[in-house]
Design a protein around this motif. Structure first.
Motif, PDB file in Angstrom:
ATOM      1  N   PRO A 233     -37.853  -7.008  11.758  1.00 56.29           N
ATOM      2  CA  PRO A 233     -38.526  -7.425  10.481  1.00 56.29           C
ATOM      3  C   PRO A 233     -38.373  -8.987  10.683  1.00 56.29           C
ATOM      4  O   PRO A 233     -37.404  -9.765  10.990  1.00 56.29           O
ATOM      5  CB  PRO A 233     -37.550  -6.795   9.394  1.00 56.29           C
ATOM      6  N   SER A 234     -39.322  -9.407   9.842  1.00 54.74           N
ATOM      7  CA  SER A 234     -39.221 -10.879   9.561  1.00 54.74           C
ATOM      8  C   SER A 234     -38.084 -11.222   8.688  1.00 54.74           C
ATOM      9  O   SER A 234     -37.554 -10.408   7.953  1.00 54.74           O
ATOM     10  CB  SER A 234     -40.613 -11.370   9.099  1.00 54.74           C
ATOM     11  N   PRO A 235     -37.603 -12.684   8.734  1.00 49.84           N
ATOM     12  CA  PRO A 235     -36.551 -12.783   7.865  1.00 49.84           C
ATOM     13  C   PRO A 235     -36.842 -12.532   6.557  1.00 49.84           C
ATOM     14  O   PRO A 235     -37.960 -12.887   5.774  1.00 49.84           O
ATOM     15  CB  PRO A 235     -36.341 -14.379   8.078  1.00 49.84           C
ATOM     16  N   GLN A 236     -35.914 -12.104   5.869  1.00 50.06           N
ATOM     17  CA  GLN A 236     -36.017 -11.639   4.384  1.00 50.06           C
ATOM     18  C   GLN A 236     -36.269 -12.863   3.542  1.00 50.06           C
ATOM     19  O   GLN A 236     -35.726 -13.909   3.631  1.00 50.06           O
ATOM     20  CB  GLN A 236     -34.850 -10.894   3.785  1.00 50.06           C
ATOM     21  N   VAL A 237     -37.003 -12.687   2.433  1.00 47.26           N
ATOM     22  CA  VAL A 237     -36.832 -13.677   1.334  1.00 47.26           C
ATOM     23  C   VAL A 237     -35.667 -13.961   0.788  1.00 47.26           C
ATOM     24  O   VAL A 237     -35.079 -12.867   0.488  1.00 47.26           O
ATOM     25  CB  VAL A 237     -37.987 -13.323   0.242  1.00 47.26           C
TER      26      VAL A 237
ATOM     27  N   ALA B 103     -38.825 -20.084  -8.350  1.00 46.20           N
ATOM     28  CA  ALA B 103     -39.976 -19.797  -7.197  1.00 46.20           C
ATOM     29  C   ALA B 103     -41.149 -20.338  -7.828  1.00 46.20           C
ATOM     30  O   ALA B 103     -42.033 -19.724  -7.010  1.00 46.20           O
ATOM     31  CB  ALA B 103     -39.711 -18.237  -7.328  1.00 46.20           C
ATOM     32  N   GLY B 104     -41.399 -20.813  -8.737  1.00 44.29           N
ATOM     33  CA  GLY B 104     -42.728 -21.459  -9.218  1.00 44.29           C
ATOM     34  C   GLY B 104     -43.448 -20.492 -10.353  1.00 44.29           C
ATOM     35  O   GLY B 104     -44.612 -20.557 -10.413  1.00 44.29           O
ATOM     36  N   PHE B 105     -42.746 -19.414 -11.039  1.00 40.93           N
ATOM     37  CA  PHE B 105     -43.224 -18.693 -12.068  1.00 40.93           C
ATOM     38  C   PHE B 105     -43.495 -19.410 -13.314  1.00 40.93           C
ATOM     39  O   PHE B 105     -44.043 -18.913 -14.340  1.00 40.93           O
ATOM     40  CB  PHE B 105     -43.045 -17.352 -12.266  1.00 40.93           C
ATOM     41  N   GLY B 106     -42.869 -20.435 -13.622  1.00 39.97           N
ATOM     42  CA  GLY B 106     -42.938 -21.160 -14.744  1.00 39.97           C
ATOM     43  C   GLY B 106     -42.647 -20.302 -16.006  1.00 39.97           C
ATOM     44  O   GLY B 106     -41.548 -19.827 -16.223  1.00 39.97           O
ATOM     45  N   GLY B 107     -43.662 -20.385 -16.879  1.00 40.34           N
ATOM     46  CA  GLY B 107     -43.538 -19.724 -18.183  1.00 40.34           C
ATOM     47  C   GLY B 107     -43.380 -18.175 -18.055  1.00 40.34           C
ATOM     48  O   GLY B 107     -42.965 -17.571 -18.992  1.00 40.34           O
ATOM     49  N   ALA B 108     -43.709 -17.676 -17.099  1.00 46.23           N
ATOM     50  CA  ALA B 108     -43.937 -16.154 -16.994  1.00 46.23           C
ATOM     51  C   ALA B 108     -42.354 -15.656 -16.747  1.00 46.23           C
ATOM     52  O   ALA B 108     -42.251 -14.649 -16.279  1.00 46.23           O
ATOM     53  CB  ALA B 108     -44.695 -15.748 -15.717  1.00 46.23           C
TER      54      ALA B 108
ATOM     55  N   LEU C  33     -41.878 -10.575  -4.612  1.00 42.56           N
ATOM     56  CA  LEU C  33     -41.985 -11.864  -5.469  1.00 42.56           C
ATOM     57  C   LEU C  33     -42.512 -12.967  -4.759  1.00 42.56           C
ATOM     58  O   LEU C  33     -43.287 -13.720  -5.230  1.00 42.56           O
ATOM     59  CB  LEU C  33     -40.486 -12.213  -5.892  1.00 42.56           C
ATOM     60  N   ALA C  34     -42.221 -13.003  -3.220  1.00 42.16           N
ATOM     61  CA  ALA C  34     -43.127 -13.773  -2.348  1.00 42.16           C
ATOM     62  C   ALA C  34     -44.555 -13.635  -2.533  1.00 42.16           C
ATOM     63  O   ALA C  34     -45.526 -14.720  -2.610  1.00 42.16           O
ATOM     64  CB  ALA C  34     -42.753 -13.841  -1.056  1.00 42.16           C
ATOM     65  N   GLU C  35     -44.905 -12.485  -2.588  1.00 38.82           N
ATOM     66  CA  GLU C  35     -46.185 -12.363  -2.414  1.00 38.82           C
ATOM     67  C   GLU C  35     -46.954 -12.666  -4.173  1.00 38.82           C
ATOM     68  O   GLU C  35     -48.044 -13.080  -4.072  1.00 38.82           O
ATOM     69  CB  GLU C  35     -46.638 -10.555  -2.221  1.00 38.82           C
TER      70      GLU C  35
ATOM     71  N   LEU D 162     -51.357  -3.416  -1.875  1.00 37.81           N
ATOM     72  CA  LEU D 162     -50.554  -2.775  -3.150  1.00 37.81           C
ATOM     73  C   LEU D 162     -50.677  -3.876  -4.375  1.00 37.81           C
ATOM     74  O   LEU D 162     -50.913  -3.401  -5.528  1.00 37.81           O
ATOM     75  CB  LEU D 162     -49.044  -2.512  -2.985  1.00 37.81           C
ATOM     76  N   VAL D 163     -50.382  -4.994  -4.183  1.00 36.70           N
ATOM     77  CA  VAL D 163     -50.573  -6.065  -5.268  1.00 36.70           C
ATOM     78  C   VAL D 163     -51.717  -6.222  -5.808  1.00 36.70           C
ATOM     79  O   VAL D 163     -52.206  -6.532  -6.738  1.00 36.70           O
ATOM     80  CB  VAL D 163     -49.832  -7.438  -4.569  1.00 36.70           C
TER      81      VAL D 163
END
Length: 929
Positions: free
Chosen positions: A425-429, A447-452, A488-490, A533-534
């Motif tokens: 598997p690719s390196p995990q987040v 992670a950049g989600f700001g106000g959310a 979360l990365a997605e 899925l997202v």
């Protein structure tokens, strides 16, 4: 005169003389057997000249074993027979008379025949000594020999071991004075069999026996009963033992008992769901293979070295273990069949699959040439120049360099494909999702989600505290951590508001599937599936609920090419037939479950294509209708088969359908109009014809024809409506049959015709506009079409029809329309879908007497076109009604996928509503002069 090793070949035909010299040079083993048994030359001569086997090995085996007076004689006879047979196979292989597939099958047959013959002789001998073990029905019970590995797959190489497990079905005691248990009896028998097959004598051996794959391995009992075997594989078997059981096959003993053992192992090996939990196991096994490859002494090993036989077998069996439960075609013991089917299914590139098959044949051919030299179990390429040149020569090459280059090319590419299968598997987040509230909030903010971040952190904390997640084991929790990190990365690619809305939907899905951690592995191993899925979660809560009810649908996310490409009616029917044909007819519960999974999978494809606007709204309904019809026909087939098995079938007229003679299913409403939505129920009516009402069925429990058809319907409705895991297949409404709920479940066609012509209400004739035959006997369908046409084409008083329609429409509005202020009911509101449908039905009822051709169609859009053709509608009316109808239907589909009612704001669709109201007033409310 030509001599070879003391043998004289001068009198033989030149082709045979040359082949004997060639094979003798390549195989001292062959030459040694020929020296001991010169009469074998005549057999080879006959085989070469006639191209057929004048020498029957099985007959020769029966004869020599039958003459054996004791166990020593049995061992001697088996070895002499085996050496003779293997020499024949070596000659036919090296001289090119047989392809490698047939060579492997012949070697396997030789081993199997020896096992069966030895067991039969030894069983009788052991019974004479100790008594006869018997089943509960009194019949003698022999030992069952299960072949594993290449023997099970009928792919045995020339000097291979045979991997065996010994088992017996029923336990008990012998009737001797010591009350010897069956376990003791069969242990003695198994030891004798191993000794006869495996011991090396002056005549060599029959086949080396490896028993390490039995339950508990070397420390386990030599023989296991069915009950202990069942307990072991259900509770104690290790994961790798599934890998070993892929090729298990009964090769000796009672055939029926052997088949019972094979049936037991099938669900152990092939899980009914997509088994992504096996990824870790296969990756671990692959790691061991890779470690083996690094050994310096493995470079020239064509089985265990890089690009060798074991790598090809691993590739095929990885697909079997992961997907074999879903794709029955992968449940084959032959690695070549598995690779070909993996290519056909798109699991493996077709060209790569074809290459692997040819590479496997080439390597197995090399393996046989190595072992045919001295009948030794070796896989290492020779080191001496002479042996190397001889191997190349035996493989059809002029020199070692040419052979070596081809072998290296094949092995290099095999290893490349192997490296891509079950890749690491690719390196995990790095984001750790399972932190406490404040830390999670910080992590999300970073992670950049700001106000959310606040809302998302809260959702994660609640998710972590839920009971299903708290119950997860260490392994499943680890996989879930990987999924959340990648999720979360997605989501990080989306806006904060969208991410905050989507995260809770995905978390609810993950919580619903927590009891089946295999799906965490699927999403962790397949970033593309998680990405799909997202996307779907963003577009439709309905889709997420569909997947939650049937998590097996996550498999559909793996390939966007199929996810957004619904199947045609013909392709759906083929897939459904394969599905039904792969399951035992008596396992009705499993059939019902798999049909529900089938429907859900294809609903998902339709919805995904709809959401992404790959297909227009009218085609969405076409696909949903096709899917429903395919499901009805398969359920009808199951219901018919079950009822006919119990009662037989009624006598019908000549020419009736052989499948459902005299019986027909009529669809009304949205199914009849080819206008199904995602949650539509099925309005069905059932007819029968071509059989007398007092006729009886021809089975063991005869019933009247009407009763037979009624029971078929009851069974059909049960198959469709029974609530199971994932819900019902469809809801069914039978109230449109003659006389409604008080009427018979099934009507004779004559009675149905009389009712429609003489007694039916106007609303029932409106319903007939959208009715059509969808399943059963085509003759019944043709009769129904004629009745429908006759009824609709009858001359009518347009004034009375208009009054009836106005009264019915007002009644529907009163009981069904949402009258809240600011709301427009898309279906029942003034100027909505029902008004358009009533305009169309009125047009058909008052126009068909003069224009019967308009009854050809049952769907609203084509009926609008037909009414335009006969000038019942003006071009402007037809166009406006068609556009309004399509837009309304598209919005209804969209709202259904959002799990919202079919309601719009009163400020929406104003032009459409005004156009429909104008047409309604002009056509329905204003009588023609």
């Amino acid at each position: 005169m030509c001599e070879e090793g003391g043998l004289r070949f001068g009198s033989l035909p030149e082709p045979l003389r040359l082949s004997l010299g060639f094979v003798g040079a390549c195989s001292p083993f062959f030459l040694g057997v020929l020296k001991k048994d010169p009469s074998l030359v005549s057999v080879l001569r006959s085989l070469g000249e006639r191209g057929c086997r004048v020498y029957d090995p099985d007959d020769a085996l029966r004869k020599c074993v039958g003459e054996a007076a004791d166990r020593d004689a049995l061992a001697r006879a088996l070895r002499q027979w085996r050496n003779r047979e293997m020499a024949i196979i070596a000659w036919q292989d090296i001289s090119g008379q047989l392809g490698i597939d047939e060579v492997l099958a012949r070697i396997s047959h030789t081993a199997e025949a020896a096992i069966r013959a030895a067991l039969s002789w030894l069983f009788e001998d052991t019974c004479r000594r100790w008594g006869v073990p018997r089943r509960s029905d009194g019949s003698a019970q022999n030992l069952v020999v299960l072949g594993m590995g290449k023997l099970g797959g009928r792919e045995l190489n020339f000097s291979s071991d045979v991997d065996l497990i010994f088992a017996y079905l029923e336990d008990g005691e012998l009737s001797d004075r010591n009350a010897t248990t069956y376990a003791e009896f069969y242990t003695r028998l198994a030891r004798a069999l191993v000794q006869v097959l495996d011991a090396v004598t002056e005549d060599g051996f029959v086949f080396r026996v490896d028993l390490r794959l039995r339950p508990f391995g070397d420390s386990g009992p030599l023989v296991v009963s069915f009950d202990s075997c069942e307990r072991y594989y259900q509770a104690q078997a290790r994961d790798w033992e599934r890998y070993a059981m892929v090729k298990v096959r009964a090769v000796g003993g009672d055939p029926e008992d052997g088949a019972e053992f094979e049936r037991f192992f099938q669900p152990f090996v092939y899980r009914r769901y997509l088994d992504y939990r096996v990824f870790g196991e296969l990756r671990s096994l692959k790691g061991k293979i890779v470690a083996e490859l690094r050994r310096k002494d493995r470079g020239d090993n064509i089985k265990l070295g890089p690009g060798g036989i074991r790598e090809i077998e691993f590739i095929g069996q990885a697909f079997q273990l992961i997907r074999g439960g879903r794709h029955v075609g992968l449940q084959d013991r032959s690695i070549l069949v598995v690779l070909e089917r993996a290519g056909q299914l798109g699991l493996l590139d077709r060209e790569a699959a074809s290459f692997l098959c040819e590479a496997y044949r080439f390597l197995r051919k090399v393996e046989n040439r190595l072992q045919e030299y001295e009948d030794k179990q070796t896989h290492d390429l020779p080191t001496s120049p002479e042996r190397r040149e001889l191997l190349a020569y035996s493989m059809g090459f002029d020199c070692w360099d040419g052979f070596g280059d081809e072998l290296e090319r094949i092995r290099r590419r095999v290893h490349g494909i192997f490296s891509e299968v079950i890749a690491e598997p690719s390196p995990q987040v790095t984001a750790e999702p399972m932190l406490d509230g404040s830390e999670a909030e910080l992590a999300l903010a970073l992670a950049g989600f700001g106000g959310a971040a606040d809302a998302m952190a809260d959702a994660l904390v609640k998710f972590r505290a839920s009971a299903p997640i708290r119950r997860l084991g260490t392994g499943a929790m680890g996989e879930l951590h990987r999924v959340i990190g990648k999720l979360l990365a997605e989501l990080g690619h989306l806006g904060a508001a969208d991410a905050a809305a989507i995260l809770p939907r995905v978390l609810r899905l993950l919580e619903s599937i927590a009891g089946r951690g295999v799906y965490f592995s699927l999403l962790a191993e397949n970033p593309a599936a998680l990405s799909q899925l997202v996307k779907l979660a963003a577009a439709s809560p309905w889709i997420m609920r569909l997947i939650s009810s049937a998590p097996i649908l996550l498999d559909e996310l793996l390939d966007p090419r199929t996810l957004y490409s619904p199947l045609t009616r013909e392709a759906l029917a083929r897939e459904a037939d394969i599905l039904v044909g792969s399951l035992a007819p008596e396992d009705e519960e499993q059939l019902m479950l798999r049909l529900r999974q089938f429907k859900a999978a294809h609903q998902l494809r339709i919805a995904a294509a709809d959401i992404m606007k790959v297909i227009p709204v009218m085609v969405v309904s076409d696909y949903l209708t096709d899917l429903a019809e395919v499901m009805i026909e398969r359920a009808l087939r199951l219901a018919w088969r079950a009822t006919a098995a119990r009662h037989g079938v009624p006598p019908v007229e000549t020419g009736a359908s052989p499948d459902f003679p005299g019986f027909g299913v009529i669809a009304y409403g949205k199914l009849g109009g080819i206008e199904l939505g995602y949650g539509s129920d099925l309005d069905l009516v059932f007819l029968y014809d071509g059989v007398a009402s007092d006729a009886v069925t021809d089975g063991p429990r005869p019933v009247s024809a009407a009763e037979f058809y009624a029971r078929v319907i009851q069974r059909l409705v049960s198959l469709l409506t029974t609530e199971m895991l994932g819900g019902a297949l469809y809801e069914v409404d039978l109230r449109l049959r003659p006389s409604g709920s008080s009427g018979l479940l099934v009507s004779k066609v004559d009675a149905y015709e009389n009712y429609q012509l003489q007694r039916a209400w106007t609303w029932e004739r409106q319903a007939l506009v959208r009715a059509r035959f969808v399943a059963g006997d085509p003759q019944v369908g043709a009769r129904f079409d004629a009745i429908r046409r006759a009824v609709l084409c009858t001359e009518r008083d347009s004034r009375q029809v208009r009054l009836d329609i106005l009264a019915m429409r007002e009644k529907m509005r009163e009981s069904l329309m949402d009258r809240r202020p600011g709301v427009f009911d898309l279906k029942q509101g003034v100027g909505g879908i029902a008004d358009i449908e009533f305009i169309v039905q009125f047009g058909v009822l008052v126009s068909a007497a003069k224009h019967c051709e308009i009854t050809r169609w049952t769907d609203t859009v084509r009926l609008l076109e037909s009414l335009l053709t006969i000038h019942f509608l003006t071009p402007e009316q037809a166009d406006r009604l068609r556009r309004a109808y399509c837009d309304y239907r598209g919005e209804v589909h969209r709202l259904a996928l959002q799990e919202m009612p079919a309601l719009a704001s009163s400020s929406e669709f104003t032009e459409h509503r005004m156009a429909v109201q104008a047409a309604w007033k002009h056509i329905i409310e204003t009588p023609a002069p």
